[in-house]
Design an enzyme around this catalytic site. Sequence first.
Site, PDB file in Angstrom:
ATOM      1  N   THR A  93       0.869  -1.284   0.014  1.00 41.83           N
ATOM      2  CA  THR A  93      -0.104  -0.154  -0.090  1.00 41.83           C
ATOM      3  C   THR A  93       0.988   1.327  -0.020  1.00 41.83           C
ATOM      4  O   THR A  93       1.592   1.481   1.009  1.00 41.83           O
ATOM      5  CB  THR A  93      -0.881   0.057   1.332  1.00 41.83           C
ATOM      6  OG1 THR A  93      -1.541  -1.147   1.396  1.00 41.83           O
ATOM      7  CG2 THR A  93      -1.858   1.088   1.405  1.00 41.83           C
ATOM      8  N   LYS A 168      -7.717   1.584  -3.011  1.00 40.49           N
ATOM      9  CA  LYS A 168      -7.299   1.057  -1.554  1.00 40.49           C
ATOM     10  C   LYS A 168      -7.338   2.468  -0.577  1.00 40.49           C
ATOM     11  O   LYS A 168      -7.964   2.441   0.437  1.00 40.49           O
ATOM     12  CB  LYS A 168      -5.722   0.630  -1.674  1.00 40.49           C
ATOM     13  CG  LYS A 168      -5.194   0.437  -0.219  1.00 40.49           C
ATOM     14  CD  LYS A 168      -5.741  -0.869   0.188  1.00 40.49           C
ATOM     15  CE  LYS A 168      -5.188  -1.022   1.722  1.00 40.49           C
ATOM     16  NZ  LYS A 168      -5.644  -2.353   2.220  1.00 40.49           N
ATOM     17  N   LYS A 243      -1.378   5.339   8.475  1.00 43.49           N
ATOM     18  CA  LYS A 243      -0.583   5.257   7.522  1.00 43.49           C
ATOM     19  C   LYS A 243      -1.461   5.666   6.034  1.00 43.49           C
ATOM     20  O   LYS A 243      -1.308   6.524   5.159  1.00 43.49           O
ATOM     21  CB  LYS A 243       0.191   3.997   7.070  1.00 43.49           C
ATOM     22  CG  LYS A 243       0.848   4.008   5.803  1.00 43.49           C
ATOM     23  CD  LYS A 243       1.685   2.503   5.627  1.00 43.49           C
ATOM     24  CE  LYS A 243       1.639   2.444   4.095  1.00 43.49           C
ATOM     25  NZ  LYS A 243       2.072   1.311   3.566  1.00 43.49           N
TER      26      LYS A 243
HETATM   27  P1  NAD Z   1       5.957  -5.936   7.327  1.00 42.87           P
HETATM   28  O1  NAD Z   1       6.670  -4.598   7.986  1.00 42.87           O
HETATM   29  O2  NAD Z   1       5.727  -7.064   8.248  1.00 42.87           O
HETATM   30  O3  NAD Z   1       6.932  -6.499   6.109  1.00 42.87           O
HETATM   31  C1  NAD Z   1       7.531  -5.504   5.215  1.00 42.87           C
HETATM   32  C2  NAD Z   1       8.734  -6.588   4.889  1.00 42.87           C
HETATM   33  O4  NAD Z   1       9.436  -5.886   3.983  1.00 42.87           O
HETATM   34  C3  NAD Z   1       9.847  -6.361   6.070  1.00 42.87           C
HETATM   35  O5  NAD Z   1       9.961  -7.963   6.175  1.00 42.87           O
HETATM   36  C4  NAD Z   1      11.106  -6.023   5.562  1.00 42.87           C
HETATM   37  O6  NAD Z   1      12.183  -6.427   6.001  1.00 42.87           O
HETATM   38  C5  NAD Z   1      10.899  -5.834   3.965  1.00 42.87           C
HETATM   39  N1  NAD Z   1      11.741  -4.891   3.424  1.00 42.87           N
HETATM   40  C6  NAD Z   1      11.818  -3.614   3.611  1.00 42.87           C
HETATM   41  N2  NAD Z   1      12.684  -2.958   2.504  1.00 42.87           N
HETATM   42  C7  NAD Z   1      13.219  -4.141   1.807  1.00 42.87           C
HETATM   43  C8  NAD Z   1      14.072  -4.020   0.698  1.00 42.87           C
HETATM   44  N3  NAD Z   1      14.818  -2.851   0.337  1.00 42.87           N
HETATM   45  N4  NAD Z   1      14.256  -5.220   0.441  1.00 42.87           N
HETATM   46  C9  NAD Z   1      13.791  -6.411   0.663  1.00 42.87           C
HETATM   47  N5  NAD Z   1      12.982  -6.424   1.765  1.00 42.87           N
HETATM   48  C10 NAD Z   1      12.603  -5.246   2.299  1.00 42.87           C
HETATM   49  O7  NAD Z   1       4.644  -5.221   6.554  1.00 42.87           O
HETATM   50  P2  NAD Z   1       3.300  -5.816   6.194  1.00 42.87           P
HETATM   51  O8  NAD Z   1       2.532  -5.803   7.261  1.00 42.87           O
HETATM   52  O9  NAD Z   1       3.793  -7.256   5.701  1.00 42.87           O
HETATM   53  O10 NAD Z   1       2.786  -4.936   5.189  1.00 42.87           O
HETATM   54  C11 NAD Z   1       3.327  -4.901   3.797  1.00 42.87           C
HETATM   55  C12 NAD Z   1       2.478  -3.831   2.947  1.00 42.87           C
HETATM   56  O11 NAD Z   1       0.962  -4.442   3.064  1.00 42.87           O
HETATM   57  C13 NAD Z   1       2.568  -2.307   3.707  1.00 42.87           C
HETATM   58  O12 NAD Z   1       2.365  -1.526   2.459  1.00 42.87           O
HETATM   59  C14 NAD Z   1       0.958  -2.374   4.232  1.00 42.87           C
HETATM   60  O13 NAD Z   1       0.556  -0.937   4.307  1.00 42.87           O
HETATM   61  C15 NAD Z   1       0.205  -3.380   3.453  1.00 42.87           C
HETATM   62  N6  NAD Z   1      -0.873  -4.315   3.978  1.00 42.87           N
HETATM   63  C16 NAD Z   1      -0.767  -4.640   5.251  1.00 42.87           C
HETATM   64  C17 NAD Z   1      -1.859  -5.307   6.079  1.00 42.87           C
HETATM   65  C18 NAD Z   1      -1.726  -6.006   7.378  1.00 42.87           C
HETATM   66  O14 NAD Z   1      -2.739  -6.114   8.022  1.00 42.87           O
HETATM   67  N7  NAD Z   1      -0.628  -5.998   7.843  1.00 42.87           N
HETATM   68  C19 NAD Z   1      -3.041  -5.259   5.253  1.00 42.87           C
HETATM   69  C20 NAD Z   1      -3.129  -4.987   3.948  1.00 42.87           C
HETATM   70  C21 NAD Z   1      -2.063  -4.130   3.445  1.00 42.87           C
END
Ligand code: NAD
Length: 294
Positions: A93, A168, A243
């Site tokens: 997102t 979204k 966010k």
């Molecule tokens: P998270 O922080 O758990 O996971 C993100 C991952 O990306 C981490 O493991 C981090 O190490 C990795 N990362 C960051 N920079 C990187 C790079 N340069 N190279 C490789 N890996 C890298 O976040 P999440 O909860 O999995 O959410 C991910 C996305 O999904 C966000 O944009 C969030 O807004 C969206 N989202 C989350 C939810 C939820 O319920 N958690 C629901 C819908 C959408």
Amino acid sequence: MTRIAFIGLGNMGSGMAANQAKAGREVIAFDLSAEALKRAEEAGMKSASSVADAVKDANAIVTMLPAGKHVREVYETIIAHAPKDALLIDCSTIDVDSARTVARDASMQGFRAADAPVSGGTAAAEGGSLTFMVGCREQDFAEVEELLKPMAKAVIHAGASGAGQAAKICNNMLLGISMIGVCEAFALAERLDLDAQKFFDIASQASGQCWSLTSYCPSPGPVPAAPSNRDYEGGFAAAMMLKDLKLAQDAAETVGAGTPLGGAAEALYAELVQRGFGAKDFSFMLELLRGRAS
Ligand code: NAD
């Protein structure tokens, strides 16, 4: 066999990538976290040593990263190292501008690119039942849909690049506003000595009915599966809602749209997060409005 490079194996990405592996696709995983890579290997994926290493022979590349700056950075490497016929799908997102910029940069180099943010939390990511809102060229949608299928309950084409992100943030702005409305109503009902269950029984069959009330009730009791019954743990974190509300306000400012309730919702969630409750489910807003979030 389809070979997918999956970048970003956090709370959402780990379950999503595992569902691709379960569907028999070859998944090459990369994350900055060694722990996340270990989990990916245990779930049947191969791990890569860098983004460049992960994408070099991929047919498709899926990214699930925290925010726009991470996606812009990772896309620079993808564009430089991936085969030009690879399909690029970003499920994070992020802001509409970043989504359009990376799609434009990728397509200028000959790639097909889509933004495909999701609705549904970690349970839906693990269960393969996310809803994807897709922004891409009409002619690329069938291929995007096929690629996303093992992770999806529904895949909807919203329009051209950036339209998935637009859908979204508009949806989540609406959700944030409706949750605050439901919380205000419960807080007022309590002050008026109206029983919460009685109020639920009436409002859920009256014109106040909405998803935040009937599927995700912020007052414990009426909806057993709602996070309010688990001390507001799990679910969708208040910090994540903040966010998304910020993204909506930034977008509104860019295009000159009036979103006064979206702005008020952002301020209230900022207060909740600033008081230290960012990890609580976003329905914890009820406690702030009751004057109990301190
Ligand atoms: P998270 O922080 O758990 O996971 C993100 C991952 O990306 C981490 O493991 C981090 O190490 C990795 N990362 C960051 N920079 C990187 C790079 N340069 N190279 C490789 N890996 C890298 O976040 P999440 O909860 O999995 O959410 C991910 C996305 O999904 C966000 O944009 C969030 O807004 C969206 N989202 C989350 C939810 C939820 O319920 N958690 C629901 C819908 C959408």
